[in-house]
Design an enzyme around this catalytic site. Sequence first.
Site, short mmCIF file in Angstrom:
data_model
loop_
_atom_site.label_atom_id
_atom_site.label_comp_id
_atom_site.label_asym_id
_atom_site.label_seq_id
_atom_site.Cartn_x
_atom_site.Cartn_y
_atom_site.Cartn_z
N HIS A 12 0.86 -1.19 0.00
CA HIS A 12 0.00 0.00 0.00
C HIS A 12 0.89 1.24 0.00
CE1 HIS A 12 -3.77 2.14 1.86
NE2 HIS A 12 -3.11 2.94 1.03
N HIS A 14 1.21 4.74 -2.59
CA HIS A 14 0.83 5.49 -3.80
C HIS A 14 2.12 6.09 -4.35
CE1 HIS A 14 -3.51 5.36 -2.71
NE2 HIS A 14 -2.99 5.23 -1.51
N HIS A 192 -9.42 0.57 -1.44
CA HIS A 192 -9.42 1.25 -0.16
C HIS A 192 -10.81 1.09 0.46
CE1 HIS A 192 -5.72 3.06 -1.52
NE2 HIS A 192 -5.62 3.87 -0.49
N GLU A 195 -11.24 3.44 5.73
CA GLU A 195 -10.28 4.44 6.21
C GLU A 195 -11.10 5.54 6.86
OE1 GLU A 195 -8.08 6.54 3.17
OE2 GLU A 195 -6.53 7.22 4.58
N ASP A 274 1.61 7.24 1.76
CA ASP A 274 2.15 8.41 1.06
C ASP A 274 3.35 8.93 1.86
OD1 ASP A 274 -0.07 8.84 -1.04
OD2 ASP A 274 -1.15 8.67 0.86
N1 HPA Z 1 -6.67 7.22 0.92
C1 HPA Z 1 -7.34 7.38 -0.21
N2 HPA Z 1 -6.77 7.81 -1.32
C2 HPA Z 1 -5.48 8.10 -1.31
C3 HPA Z 1 -4.74 7.96 -0.17
C4 HPA Z 1 -5.36 7.47 1.01
O1 HPA Z 1 -4.77 7.31 2.09
N3 HPA Z 1 -3.48 8.33 -0.49
C5 HPA Z 1 -3.47 8.68 -1.78
N4 HPA Z 1 -4.69 8.54 -2.29
ZN ZN Z 2 -3.81 4.72 0.35
#
Ligand code: HPA
Ligand code: ZN
Length: 330
Positions: A12, A14, A192, A195, A274
């Site tokens: 995970h 990006h 995803h 979250e 990230d």
């Molecule tokens: N969540 C959703 N989208 C995203 C994230 C994340 O943590 N990081 C980059 N795009």
């Molecule tokens: Zn993410």
Amino acid sequence: MDLTALPKAELHVHIEGTLEPDLVFALARRHGLTLPWDDPEELRAEYRFADLSGFLALYYDCMTVLRDGQDFYDLALAYFERAAHDGVRRVEAFFDPQVHLDHGVALAEQLAGLHDALAEAGRRWGVEGGYLMCFLRDRGPAPAQRLWQLAQPLAHRLLGVGLDSAEAGFPPEPFGPVFDQARRAGLHAVAHGGEEGPPSYIWGALDRLGAERVDHGLRCLEDPALVERLVTERVTLTGCPLSNLRLGLVDDMRHHPLSRMLEAGLRVCVNSDDPAYFGGYLGDNLEAVRQGLSLSDATMVELCRDSIRGSFAEPGRRAAWLAELDRALV
Ligand code: HPA
Ligand code: ZN
């Protein structure tokens, strides 16, 4: 225990989230672009986020400097070098092509730079992996379908598809048809979920998208039946502790739900999401949970094991890394 010596997979991350402020400025200079910040320090001072949407706004702004294949190559190679330093053997990285298409960068060009970097990382550091093409959920299913039309002839260059961007208010079900097509083309599916969105989005990712992993998945803990399903089906949840802290999902690493997730029998691994924005790469994330939650060496090895079990690597590779982890504990 030296965590960098343990074989592990990053599932995970990006790739655009590895864009460090220095590289933002270098690429802006390369393309003659003007940025709204005077220097990398001024940009870095912006890295205080109230929530996911606040982060995403800056993340998408910084992406405007990625204009050709060479930029994608430079970005990804810099990340692979850091990952290799953390003992990462396999990377399954997200990218967000819809944003780059808006900037006039063709999908084939994005992929050429990304793949050349991965090949070079294999030669230099023995890192292997692939790319997961994400649909931006907050743009809706019609743009996702248009992206899939572009991607279909290039499907052999993709490991899988994912679903990311702002979650709350954007359930997974409308993306069912485009995920069906990607899976029929032989691609893996991840999404995803949980979250910022509710447990129902995790159910939807499993049942409607055919997601083989859930990215983040934190909020599954609110739904015991969902936890049972995830445990029974051994679904990997790709956790990102420093991301959760920086986006305000947890107030302190000592309260991170990772321990509760492990106790519930969930398969969880640690990732960086990230890293350029959230204060650390994979090694930093592992150290943060080790210290914050007082995790034992055996638990740290288990987290690495779950990353490998949850990866889409070839079974022989997975078995070799798992055997290496077994040896690390004796
Ligand atoms: N969540 C959703 N989208 C995203 C994230 C994340 O943590 N990081 C980059 N795009
Ligand atoms: Zn993410």
